[in-house]
Design a protein around this motif. Structure first.
Motif, PDB file in Angstrom:
ATOM      1  N   SER A  77     -19.641  -1.952   0.784  1.00 18.79           N
ATOM      2  CA  SER A  77     -19.269  -0.833  -0.097  1.00 18.79           C
ATOM      3  C   SER A  77     -17.799  -0.941  -0.500  1.00 18.79           C
ATOM      4  N   PHE A  78     -16.959  -1.433   0.403  1.00 20.98           N
ATOM      5  CA  PHE A  78     -15.554  -1.625   0.052  1.00 20.98           C
ATOM      6  C   PHE A  78     -15.421  -2.645  -1.076  1.00 20.98           C
ATOM      7  N   ALA A  79     -16.113  -3.776  -0.972  1.00 24.18           N
ATOM      8  CA  ALA A  79     -16.032  -4.814  -2.009  1.00 24.18           C
ATOM      9  C   ALA A  79     -16.546  -4.288  -3.351  1.00 24.18           C
ATOM     10  N   ARG A  80     -17.643  -3.518  -3.319  1.00 21.04           N
ATOM     11  CA  ARG A  80     -18.177  -2.963  -4.572  1.00 21.04           C
ATOM     12  C   ARG A  80     -17.180  -2.017  -5.223  1.00 21.04           C
ATOM     13  N   ASN A  81     -16.587  -1.140  -4.421  1.00 21.22           N
ATOM     14  CA  ASN A  81     -15.632  -0.184  -4.972  1.00 21.22           C
ATOM     15  C   ASN A  81     -14.368  -0.882  -5.466  1.00 21.22           C
ATOM     16  N   ALA A  82     -13.881  -1.852  -4.683  1.00 21.56           N
ATOM     17  CA  ALA A  82     -12.635  -2.534  -5.046  1.00 21.56           C
ATOM     18  C   ALA A  82     -12.755  -3.274  -6.364  1.00 21.56           C
ATOM     19  N   SER A  83     -13.904  -3.884  -6.608  1.00 22.18           N
ATOM     20  CA  SER A  83     -14.092  -4.628  -7.853  1.00 22.18           C
ATOM     21  C   SER A  83     -14.755  -3.788  -8.936  1.00 22.18           C
ATOM     22  N   GLY A  84     -15.219  -2.590  -8.546  1.00 22.06           N
ATOM     23  CA  GLY A  84     -15.922  -1.730  -9.494  1.00 22.06           C
ATOM     24  C   GLY A  84     -15.118  -0.523  -9.898  1.00 22.06           C
ATOM     25  N   SER A  85     -15.527   0.639  -9.399  1.00 20.03           N
ATOM     26  CA  SER A  85     -14.948   1.899  -9.871  1.00 20.03           C
ATOM     27  C   SER A  85     -13.460   2.034  -9.583  1.00 20.03           C
ATOM     28  N   TRP A  86     -12.989   1.470  -8.466  1.00 16.27           N
ATOM     29  CA  TRP A  86     -11.560   1.603  -8.156  1.00 16.27           C
ATOM     30  C   TRP A  86     -10.687   0.748  -9.070  1.00 16.27           C
ATOM     31  N   ALA A  87     -11.225  -0.359  -9.552  1.00 14.46           N
ATOM     32  CA  ALA A  87     -10.402  -1.360 -10.243  1.00 14.46           C
ATOM     33  C   ALA A  87      -9.596  -0.753 -11.390  1.00 14.46           C
ATOM     34  N   SER A  88     -10.212   0.110 -12.166  1.00 12.96           N
ATOM     35  CA  SER A  88      -9.530   0.705 -13.329  1.00 12.96           C
ATOM     36  C   SER A  88      -9.009   2.106 -13.038  1.00 12.96           C
ATOM     37  N   PRO A 110       2.340   5.103  -8.667  1.00 16.72           N
ATOM     38  CA  PRO A 110       1.176   6.001  -8.630  1.00 16.72           C
ATOM     39  C   PRO A 110       0.240   5.879  -9.827  1.00 16.72           C
ATOM     40  N   GLN A 111       0.777   5.433 -10.977  1.00 19.43           N
ATOM     41  CA  GLN A 111      -0.072   5.327 -12.160  1.00 19.43           C
ATOM     42  C   GLN A 111      -0.610   3.918 -12.372  1.00 19.43           C
ATOM     43  N   LYS A 112      -0.285   3.020 -11.467  1.00 15.27           N
ATOM     44  CA  LYS A 112      -0.877   1.691 -11.555  1.00 15.27           C
ATOM     45  C   LYS A 112      -2.322   1.750 -11.083  1.00 15.27           C
ATOM     46  N   THR A 113      -3.166   0.952 -11.692  1.00 14.78           N
ATOM     47  CA  THR A 113      -4.552   0.905 -11.253  1.00 14.78           C
ATOM     48  C   THR A 113      -4.658   0.132  -9.950  1.00 14.78           C
ATOM     49  N   PHE A 114      -5.772   0.312  -9.294  1.00 16.57           N
ATOM     50  CA  PHE A 114      -5.977  -0.405  -8.030  1.00 16.57           C
ATOM     51  C   PHE A 114      -5.922  -1.907  -8.266  1.00 16.57           C
ATOM     52  N   SER A 115      -6.515  -2.391  -9.351  1.00 15.59           N
ATOM     53  CA  SER A 115      -6.498  -3.831  -9.627  1.00 15.59           C
ATOM     54  C   SER A 115      -5.085  -4.317  -9.908  1.00 15.59           C
ATOM     55  N   GLU A 116      -4.246  -3.486 -10.531  1.00 17.66           N
ATOM     56  CA  GLU A 116      -2.852  -3.862 -10.753  1.00 17.66           C
ATOM     57  C   GLU A 116      -2.099  -3.933  -9.422  1.00 17.66           C
ATOM     58  N   CYS A 117      -2.406  -2.999  -8.512  1.00 14.32           N
ATOM     59  CA  CYS A 117      -1.786  -3.039  -7.186  1.00 14.32           C
ATOM     60  C   CYS A 117      -2.202  -4.292  -6.431  1.00 14.32           C
ATOM     61  N   VAL A 118      -3.446  -4.700  -6.603  1.00 15.57           N
ATOM     62  CA  VAL A 118      -3.908  -5.933  -5.962  1.00 15.57           C
ATOM     63  C   VAL A 118      -3.150  -7.124  -6.535  1.00 15.57           C
ATOM     64  N   ALA A 119      -2.978  -7.142  -7.844  1.00 12.84           N
ATOM     65  CA  ALA A 119      -2.215  -8.228  -8.470  1.00 12.84           C
ATOM     66  C   ALA A 119      -0.767  -8.234  -7.992  1.00 12.84           C
ATOM     67  N   ASP A 120      -0.170  -7.053  -7.852  1.00 12.97           N
ATOM     68  CA  ASP A 120       1.218  -6.940  -7.380  1.00 12.97           C
ATOM     69  C   ASP A 120       1.382  -7.426  -5.941  1.00 12.97           C
ATOM     70  N   SER A 121       0.290  -7.422  -5.188  1.00 21.99           N
ATOM     71  CA  SER A 121       0.396  -7.797  -3.770  1.00 21.99           C
ATOM     72  C   SER A 121       0.824  -9.248  -3.597  1.00 21.99           C
ATOM     73  N   LYS A 122       0.725 -10.050  -4.639  1.00 20.05           N
ATOM     74  CA  LYS A 122       1.174 -11.439  -4.545  1.00 20.05           C
ATOM     75  C   LYS A 122       2.662 -11.513  -4.216  1.00 20.05           C
ATOM     76  N   VAL A 123       3.389 -10.441  -4.541  1.00 21.31           N
ATOM     77  CA  VAL A 123       4.824 -10.423  -4.307  1.00 21.31           C
ATOM     78  C   VAL A 123       5.153 -10.138  -2.841  1.00 21.31           C
ATOM     79  N   TRP A 124       4.395  -9.225  -2.233  1.00 21.00           N
ATOM     80  CA  TRP A 124       4.762  -8.777  -0.885  1.00 21.00           C
ATOM     81  C   TRP A 124       3.807  -9.205   0.226  1.00 21.00           C
ATOM     82  N   LEU A 125       2.610  -9.674  -0.127  1.00 18.69           N
ATOM     83  CA  LEU A 125       1.595  -9.981   0.884  1.00 18.69           C
ATOM     84  C   LEU A 125       1.784 -11.398   1.428  1.00 18.69           C
TER      85      LEU A 125
END
Length: 549
Positions: free
Chosen positions: A443-454, A352-367
């Motif tokens: 808008s999804f791409a902007r949010n994913a790489s922008g405000s959500w990332a951190s 829950p305390q991981k950032t969205f960008s960290e979750c994206v990086a973690d997806s390499k394990v399960w995706l």
């Protein structure tokens, strides 16, 4: 001063569609890719039957558009359906080949099945607009008025409308009508319409009208093939996407059949999105079809985003309704839901305390790899799980699974995307389009790489529940209330706080795929084999048009 008091009638409550305005871009895309085919134009032979019927009535002297014309038209529409249903009953085999999606089938199927060898049917028992025993269809002009008229006008086959009258066009409609007339028994058909009576033996004698018989009407089959594949007199650069899309479906059918797989809408979405077949084998697209494939892949990607967002809206309303609590603001509902065990446990899996960008990086394990779309953790299967669970028995466990699947699907989409790319490639939308439909790939791409990332995944989920959930729905419902005077609220403010009206399940859009496949079957471009549906000789000839103008 005079004061008048009056009751204000509330707007009618209706079901509505696209409660988050998230499906609109998908609908816009597939509408451009299959022009001339809609979600209600299911059978190819209606493209010839309706101009033929108006032409046949004209030949019989029924040229004035009045009540007598409409009644004859409705009897004929009933008769067409009865012929198909009767043929299905006496021939056996797959009834869909004969009678699937015939106008009036809900009423007339049982009538045809119960007709004995010596039975008779009064058409007006079902065709009369007033006084029918059981009216086959409400629209004055039956299936033409309700489903096919807009498309047939667009294709210059029919002119007019349901109020001023309809007529076939001489340049196109008359030609199609004459082609159909060469293979059907017009005198017997019109005799039954005029007499308002048809016998079982006459229905059998009229089997040439059954949609399954289109392939036994070569000149009619030829002209409908030209129409759907945008050839010869129907060549139109704006309609070419229809040809390309039909060719893409034919090519996929061929590949799936060779691998022992069934052609379906689900497979089409997944294969176009991942550019691979169910086993992970690559789907090599010919250069002539690559642009059309890319647009279908964008549609499929937008569809995954749509289902994930709908899934989160579903679980929020489901949990809130089950709680019997009442809050006054969207943020209060979201904050309450964020504290529920199903939410906390879903977030715990991701951190829950991981950032969205960290979750994206973690997806390499399960995706899984993009091409392995049949694996459970692939975004294609995650979204299928969402749609399935949102129709299943409601429970906290199901809500937990949906939350986790939706977040993983969004993480997967972000992981696959390049935020610097144009998310819709060369698809052009009108100015301000996305102001009305804010949930989209851009808008999804902007949010994913922008405000959500951190931002932590916990706070991203809260943001989604509020901004792309409750607040978005209220905005959409208010817009529909203002523009259409209809209430489509699934949750709305009341003097007792926000109250749930209904909980819409997460659903896919219907991209006209099933209608396109039915058209290909009707005109004989797809044929049934022991392994499934595959292109016929005619279908393979259409595939060769890929590089033709």
């Amino acid at each position: 001063m005079q004061i008048e008091t009056a009751w204000v009638k509330p707007p009618p409550q209706v079901g509505g569609l696209d409660h988050l305005a998230v499906q609109a871009p998908c609908i816009s895309i597939y509408g451009r890719l299959l022009p001339g085919i809609t979600n209600v134009t299911d059978r190819a032979r209606y493209y010839s039957f309706y101009p033929w019927l108006i032409w046949a009535l004209d030949k019989a002297g029924h040229r004035e558009f009045n009540d007598a014309f409409i009644e004859r038209f409705r009897r004929a529409d009933c008769l067409f359906c009865l012929i198909a249903q009767r043929h299905a009953a006496v021939c056996g085999g797959d009834a869909d080949d004969h009678a699937a999606a015939m106008v009036g089938s809900d009423t007339l199927a049982s009538v045809a099945r119960s007709l004995g060898a010596d039975g008779t049917i009064h058409l007006s028992d079902f065709s009369l607009r007033l006084g029918a025993k059981k009216r086959y269809f409400a629209s004055d002009l039956g299936g033409l008025g309700q489903y096919y008229l807009g498309v047939l006008r667009e294709l210059s086959i029919i002119d007019g409308d349901a109020s001023a009258g309809v007529r076939y066009t001489r340049q196109v409609g008359a030609v199609i009508a004459e082609r159909m007339d060469a293979s059907v028994n017009r005198p017997l058909f019109m005799k039954a319409v005029d007499a308002d009576l048809v016998t079982a033996s006459e229905l059998d004698a009229l089997h040439g009208f059954c949609p399954c018989q289109l392939c036994n009407s070569p000149s009619e089959q030829e002209i409908l093939g030209e129409l759907f594949f945008v050839r010869d007199r129907f060549h139109d650069s704006e309609a070419l996407p229809r040809r390309r899309s039909l060719q893409l479906i034919l090519q996929l059918a061929d590949l799936l059949c060779a691998h022992g797989q069934q052609l379906s809408e689900t497979a089409f979405r997944a294969c176009t999105y991942a550019s691979s077949l169910p086993g992970g084998e690559p789907w090599t697209i010919s250069p002539a079809l690559s642009g059309t494939h890319e647009k279908w892949a964008i549609y499929a990607r937008n569809e995954l985003l749509s289902v994930a967002v709908q899934g989160l809206f579903y679980v929020l309303l489901d949990a809130y309704e089950a709680s019997s609590l009442r809050f006054d603001a969207s943020a209060d509902i979201a904050d309450w839901f964020m504290q529920q065990s199903e939410t906390l446990e879903a977030l715990e899996v991701l951190g829950p305390q991981k950032t969205f960008s960290e979750c994206v990086a973690d997806s390499k394990v399960w995706l899984p790899d993009l091409t392995r779309w049949n694996e459970p953790m692939h975004e294609v299967q995650l979204t299928e799980r969402i749609t399935s669970l949102s129709r299943a028995r409601k429970s906290a466990q199901n809500r937990e699974e949906i939350v986790l699947a939706a977040l993983r699907a969004l993480i997967a989409l972000a992981s696959r995307a390049d935020s610097t790319d144009r998310q819709y490639a060369d698809l052009v939308f009108e100015a301000d389009y996305f102001r009305y439909y804010p949930i989209n790939l851009e808008s999804f791409a902007r949010n994913a790489s922008g405000s959500w990332a951190s931002t932590t995944i916990h706070d991203v989920l809260r943001w989604l529940l509020i901004n792309w959930g409750l607040e978005m729905h209220l905005r959409v419902a208010l817009r529909k209330l203002r523009g259409q005077s209809q209430s489509t609220f699934r949750i709305r403010p009341s003097d007792r706080g926000m109250e749930v009206i209904a909980i819409p399940p997460a659903v896919h859009t219907r991209p006209r795929f099933n209608q396109a496949v039915r058209v290909l079957k009707d005109i004989g471009a797809l044929e049934r084999t022991a392994s499934g549906w595959q292109p016929s000789i005619l279908g393979r000839a259409q595939l060769e048009l890929a590089d033709a103008p």
